[in-house]
Design a protein around this motif. Structure first.
Motif, PDB file in Angstrom:
ATOM      1  N   MET A 117      32.166  41.325  -0.052  1.00 35.39           N
ATOM      2  CA  MET A 117      31.137  41.652   0.936  1.00 35.39           C
ATOM      3  C   MET A 117      31.709  41.682   2.348  1.00 35.39           C
ATOM      4  SD  MET A 117      27.515  39.723   1.693  1.00 35.39           S
ATOM      5  CE  MET A 117      26.999  39.967  -0.007  1.00 35.39           C
ATOM      6  N   ILE A 118      32.493  40.665   2.704  1.00 31.10           N
ATOM      7  CA  ILE A 118      32.994  40.613   4.078  1.00 31.10           C
ATOM      8  C   ILE A 118      33.996  41.733   4.340  1.00 31.10           C
ATOM      9  CG2 ILE A 118      32.584  38.145   4.283  1.00 31.10           C
ATOM     10  CD1 ILE A 118      35.535  37.642   3.876  1.00 31.10           C
ATOM     11  N   SER A 119      34.718  42.165   3.290  1.00 32.96           N
ATOM     12  CA  SER A 119      35.662  43.268   3.485  1.00 32.96           C
ATOM     13  C   SER A 119      34.929  44.569   3.789  1.00 32.96           C
ATOM     14  CB  SER A 119      36.553  43.436   2.252  1.00 32.96           C
ATOM     15  OG  SER A 119      35.797  43.841   1.126  1.00 32.96           O
ATOM     16  N   ASN A 120      33.733  44.706   3.260  1.00 29.81           N
ATOM     17  CA  ASN A 120      32.932  45.906   3.527  1.00 29.81           C
ATOM     18  C   ASN A 120      32.440  45.960   4.964  1.00 29.81           C
ATOM     19  OD1 ASN A 120      33.202  46.743   0.858  1.00 29.81           O
ATOM     20  ND2 ASN A 120      31.319  45.734   0.195  1.00 29.81           N
ATOM     21  N   TYR A 121      32.483  44.824   5.652  1.00 33.25           N
ATOM     22  CA  TYR A 121      32.028  44.766   7.044  1.00 33.25           C
ATOM     23  C   TYR A 121      33.196  44.630   8.027  1.00 33.25           C
ATOM     24  CZ  TYR A 121      27.132  44.311   5.662  1.00 33.25           C
ATOM     25  OH  TYR A 121      25.870  44.542   5.155  1.00 33.25           O
ATOM     26  N   GLY A 122      34.400  44.913   7.564  1.00 32.63           N
ATOM     27  CA  GLY A 122      35.534  44.925   8.469  1.00 32.63           C
ATOM     28  C   GLY A 122      36.259  43.611   8.640  1.00 32.63           C
ATOM     29  N   PHE A 123      35.886  42.581   7.848  1.00 33.37           N
ATOM     30  CA  PHE A 123      36.583  41.310   7.886  1.00 33.37           C
ATOM     31  C   PHE A 123      37.638  41.270   6.775  1.00 33.37           C
ATOM     32  CE2 PHE A 123      32.468  40.586   9.819  1.00 33.37           C
ATOM     33  CZ  PHE A 123      32.745  39.773  10.907  1.00 33.37           C
ATOM     34  N   THR A 124      38.555  40.333   6.863  1.00 31.30           N
ATOM     35  CA  THR A 124      39.599  40.186   5.869  1.00 31.30           C
ATOM     36  C   THR A 124      39.577  38.778   5.309  1.00 31.30           C
ATOM     37  OG1 THR A 124      41.012  41.775   7.028  1.00 31.30           O
ATOM     38  CG2 THR A 124      42.076  40.316   5.422  1.00 31.30           C
ATOM     39  N   ALA A 125      39.489  38.663   3.991  1.00 28.83           N
ATOM     40  CA  ALA A 125      39.565  37.359   3.325  1.00 28.83           C
ATOM     41  C   ALA A 125      41.030  37.013   3.111  1.00 28.83           C
ATOM     42  CB  ALA A 125      38.818  37.400   2.003  1.00 28.83           C
ATOM     43  N   VAL A 126      41.481  35.887   3.653  1.00 31.33           N
ATOM     44  CA  VAL A 126      42.880  35.475   3.543  1.00 31.33           C
ATOM     45  C   VAL A 126      42.990  34.314   2.564  1.00 31.33           C
ATOM     46  CG1 VAL A 126      43.436  36.283   5.862  1.00 31.33           C
ATOM     47  CG2 VAL A 126      42.698  33.918   5.530  1.00 31.33           C
TER      48      VAL A 126
END
Length: 265
Positions: free
Chosen positions: A27-36
């Motif tokens: 979900m967060i990747s779809n909003y321009g964030f990156t999960a590290v």
């Protein structure tokens, strides 16, 4: 907030938690964030679960001063540290993107046991006898003897921790905007020889509290938030409010006292 795009997600390792972590990462990747995968590379640290998961996330990532923490509840109810529901994640992401959140700074305790390195507590530090016997503590404030305690133990709580273990022993609930910490007794025994205040008391961030062990009980049970600390031959414990804080994100309409009301009233 627009520059904070690297997110580390802390969760338990059971199948259900890992599934929710995967959903959140996508979900967060779809909003321009990156999960590290490494918390050291994150500038936002998110916990999945309840308050216990949030406390673990803060501790396991070293009480980071250069990032924000956020608690996401997967239990169906919000709590003292979890401001967002898992099933309403789009609301949180939108709030971050539109700067509709505020940064809240929670004070933490610094605790030094004898000559060991300091450790930190967001909720509370507790010390108790590890045997079925009362033990004796000299309570010293700023180097001056205050009282001699005999009983089961003591709890030293931050303002946010005042709603947890501290509250269960009739300690006061303290506004986290006040830079202070609270000392509460566990089953004190008052007699002609041992006399204590008999109530919780609050110390400012300018004070230092020292607990000196007596009576040969030098292997106490000590708790830092929801973890135990094991140190043999303890002589004294020094406690003060740290210069560090835990920076968390919250919705603008969700204050500490609204959380207290929601949780207890």
């Amino acid at each position: 907030m627009s520059k904070r795009t690297q997110i580390f997600i802390y969760s338990k390792h059971d199948e259900n938690s890992l599934q929710k972590k995967s959903v959140l990462s996508e979900m967060i990747s779809n909003y321009g964030f990156t999960a590290v995968d490494d918390a050291k590379n994150a500038n936002i640290i998110v916990s999945l679960g309840g308050d216990g998961a949030f406390l673990q996330a803060v501790r396991k990532t070293g009480f980071r001063q250069d990032c924000l923490y956020a608690g996401i509840s997967t239990t169906g109810t919000l709590s003292m540290y979890c401001d967002f529901h898992f099933h309403e994640m789009e609301t949180m992401i939108h709030a971050v993107q539109q700067s509709e959140i505020e940064v809240r700074r929670y004070p933490i305790l610094q605790v030094i046991v004898d000559d060991n390195p300091p450790f930190y507590c967001l909720n509370e530090f507790s010390i108790r006898s590890n045997i079925i016997k009362t033990f004796v503590l000299d309570v010293i404030i700023d180097g001056l003897p205050f009282e001699t305690f005999r009983g089961d133990g003591m709890i030293i709580a931050t303002p946010t921790g005042s709603t947890a273990y501290n509250k269960s022993v009739n300690g006061a609930v303290v506004d986290p905007l006040l830079p202070c910490f609270q000392v509460s007794e566990l089953a004190s025994v008052n007699s002609n020889k041992y006399r204590t205040l008999g109530s919780s008391f609050i110390l400012s961030n300018q004070r230092q509290l020292t607990l000196r062990l007596q009576d040969g009980n030098d292997f106490p049970t000590m708790g830092m938030d929801n973890e135990s600390l094991s140190i043999h031959h303890v002589d004294s414990v020094n406690i003060e409010l740290s210069d560090r804080v835990v920076k968390t994100v919250k919705l603008k309409n969700n204050s500490f006292w609204e959380k207290v009301k929601r949780t207890y009233l």
